[in-house]
Design a protein around this motif. Structure first.
Motif, short mmCIF file in Angstrom:
data_model
loop_
_atom_site.label_atom_id
_atom_site.label_comp_id
_atom_site.label_asym_id
_atom_site.label_seq_id
_atom_site.Cartn_x
_atom_site.Cartn_y
_atom_site.Cartn_z
N GLU A 45 0.79 -1.17 0.14
CA GLU A 45 -0.19 0.06 0.01
C GLU A 45 0.90 1.30 -0.07
O GLU A 45 0.57 2.22 -0.49
CB GLU A 45 -0.80 0.14 1.28
CG GLU A 45 -1.99 0.91 1.09
CD GLU A 45 -3.01 0.40 2.42
OE1 GLU A 45 -4.26 0.82 2.02
OE2 GLU A 45 -2.55 0.11 3.32
N ARG A 46 2.07 1.28 0.75
CA ARG A 46 2.77 2.39 0.67
C ARG A 46 3.26 2.60 -0.62
O ARG A 46 3.57 3.67 -0.94
CB ARG A 46 4.01 2.20 1.74
CG ARG A 46 4.84 3.13 2.39
CD ARG A 46 5.72 3.06 3.53
NE ARG A 46 6.35 1.93 3.56
CZ ARG A 46 5.76 0.74 4.43
NH1 ARG A 46 4.71 1.17 5.51
NH2 ARG A 46 6.37 -0.34 4.72
N ILE A 47 3.88 1.59 -1.39
CA ILE A 47 4.72 1.75 -2.41
C ILE A 47 3.38 2.25 -3.69
O ILE A 47 3.77 3.25 -4.44
CB ILE A 47 5.22 0.44 -3.23
CG1 ILE A 47 6.58 0.12 -1.96
CG2 ILE A 47 5.79 0.75 -4.51
CD1 ILE A 47 6.89 -1.25 -2.47
N TRP A 48 2.11 1.54 -3.55
CA TRP A 48 1.33 1.99 -4.64
C TRP A 48 0.79 3.46 -4.18
O TRP A 48 0.88 4.13 -5.41
CB TRP A 48 0.15 1.03 -4.04
CG TRP A 48 -1.13 1.16 -4.81
CD1 TRP A 48 -2.25 1.92 -4.22
CD2 TRP A 48 -1.71 0.83 -6.08
NE1 TRP A 48 -3.18 1.88 -5.26
CE2 TRP A 48 -3.03 1.31 -6.34
CE3 TRP A 48 -0.87 0.02 -7.12
CZ2 TRP A 48 -3.44 0.99 -7.65
CZ3 TRP A 48 -1.48 -0.17 -8.26
CH2 TRP A 48 -2.83 0.30 -8.51
N SER A 49 0.58 3.82 -3.06
CA SER A 49 0.10 5.42 -2.84
C SER A 49 1.32 6.29 -3.46
O SER A 49 0.77 7.07 -3.83
CB SER A 49 0.07 5.37 -1.35
OG SER A 49 -1.07 4.69 -0.91
N LYS A 50 2.55 5.88 -3.08
CA LYS A 50 3.59 6.71 -3.63
C LYS A 50 3.71 7.07 -4.98
O LYS A 50 3.67 8.03 -5.52
CB LYS A 50 4.86 6.43 -3.01
CG LYS A 50 5.97 7.47 -3.17
CD LYS A 50 7.33 6.89 -2.28
CE LYS A 50 8.32 7.91 -2.76
NZ LYS A 50 9.65 7.61 -2.40
N ALA A 51 3.51 5.95 -5.53
CA ALA A 51 3.49 5.81 -7.08
C ALA A 51 2.39 6.53 -7.70
O ALA A 51 2.62 7.31 -8.74
CB ALA A 51 3.66 4.48 -7.35
N THR A 55 2.74 9.76 -10.13
CA THR A 55 2.42 9.68 -11.52
C THR A 55 1.03 10.34 -11.93
O THR A 55 0.54 9.95 -12.98
CB THR A 55 2.37 8.02 -11.76
OG1 THR A 55 1.27 7.48 -11.13
CG2 THR A 55 3.70 7.47 -11.61
N GLY A 56 0.59 10.99 -11.00
CA GLY A 56 -0.68 11.61 -11.04
C GLY A 56 -1.96 10.82 -11.24
O GLY A 56 -2.76 10.79 -12.11
N GLY A 57 -1.75 9.35 -10.52
CA GLY A 57 -2.87 8.52 -10.39
C GLY A 57 -2.78 7.45 -11.43
O GLY A 57 -3.90 6.52 -11.85
N ASN A 58 -1.50 7.39 -12.08
CA ASN A 58 -1.51 6.13 -13.23
C ASN A 58 -1.39 4.96 -12.70
O ASN A 58 -0.36 4.44 -12.23
CB ASN A 58 -0.35 6.65 -14.13
CG ASN A 58 -0.31 5.61 -15.60
OD1 ASN A 58 -0.46 4.73 -15.23
ND2 ASN A 58 -0.13 6.17 -16.65
N ARG A 59 -2.34 4.09 -12.76
CA ARG A 59 -2.47 2.98 -12.08
C ARG A 59 -1.41 1.81 -12.75
O ARG A 59 -0.69 0.95 -12.21
CB ARG A 59 -3.85 2.21 -12.00
CG ARG A 59 -4.60 2.81 -11.16
CD ARG A 59 -6.31 2.49 -11.03
NE ARG A 59 -6.85 3.26 -9.97
CZ ARG A 59 -7.44 2.77 -8.74
NH1 ARG A 59 -7.19 1.56 -8.60
NH2 ARG A 59 -8.01 3.54 -8.15
N ALA A 60 -1.47 1.92 -14.09
CA ALA A 60 -0.32 0.98 -14.70
C ALA A 60 1.13 1.33 -14.38
O ALA A 60 1.86 0.41 -14.07
CB ALA A 60 -0.54 1.09 -16.30
N GLN A 61 1.34 2.61 -14.31
CA GLN A 61 2.78 2.74 -13.90
C GLN A 61 2.94 2.70 -12.23
O GLN A 61 4.07 2.10 -11.92
CB GLN A 61 2.98 4.44 -14.14
CG GLN A 61 3.26 4.80 -15.32
CD GLN A 61 3.51 6.40 -15.65
OE1 GLN A 61 3.56 7.29 -14.68
NE2 GLN A 61 3.73 6.43 -16.76
N ALA A 62 2.06 2.52 -11.41
CA ALA A 62 1.96 2.18 -9.98
C ALA A 62 2.21 0.86 -9.88
O ALA A 62 3.29 0.44 -9.21
CB ALA A 62 0.60 2.60 -9.19
N LEU A 63 1.56 -0.19 -10.63
CA LEU A 63 1.77 -1.49 -10.87
C LEU A 63 3.31 -1.71 -11.25
O LEU A 63 4.03 -2.67 -10.67
CB LEU A 63 0.81 -2.23 -11.76
CG LEU A 63 -0.49 -2.54 -11.17
CD1 LEU A 63 -1.45 -2.83 -12.19
CD2 LEU A 63 -0.64 -3.27 -9.89
N ALA A 64 3.76 -1.04 -12.15
CA ALA A 64 5.31 -1.22 -12.78
C ALA A 64 6.26 -0.64 -11.65
O ALA A 64 7.09 -1.60 -11.76
CB ALA A 64 5.40 -0.36 -13.98
#
Length: 90
Positions: A45-51, A55-64
């Motif tokens: 959750e910490r990595i996801w939220s920071k990403a 990235t302005g809410g880009n979920r694909a980049q958060a997964l990457a």
């Protein structure tokens, strides 16, 4: 009866309630289910939220970003186990 083999020097970790996992976004839940390492909900959750913030809410980049964090952790573990020469250069 408690024997010596029931004791551990490891710190006890508090279990994360299942509702915390259930409240994660579907993409993050799926990623955790397929992850190669046993990530805690809090770590992911910490990595996801920071990403998402970066990235302005880009979920694909958060997964990457989660994939890169996992690859980095696996490489670090491999070097600790097999030495600095791992992985061997191609």
């Amino acid at each position: 009866m408690t024997g010596r083999n029931h004791r551990s020097a490891l710190r006890k970790r508090r279990a994360v309630p299942l509702h915390r996992f259930d409240q994660l976004p579907p993409e993050l839940r799926r990623w955790l289910q397929d992850a190669a390492l046993p990530w805690s909900v809090a770590q992911a959750e910490r990595i996801w939220s920071k990403a998402l913030r970066e990235t302005g809410g880009n979920r694909a980049q958060a997964l990457a970003r989660l994939d890169r964090a996992q690859a980095s952790a696996m490489a670090r573990d491999a070097r600790a186990i097999w030495g600095d020469g791992y992985p061997a250069p191609h």
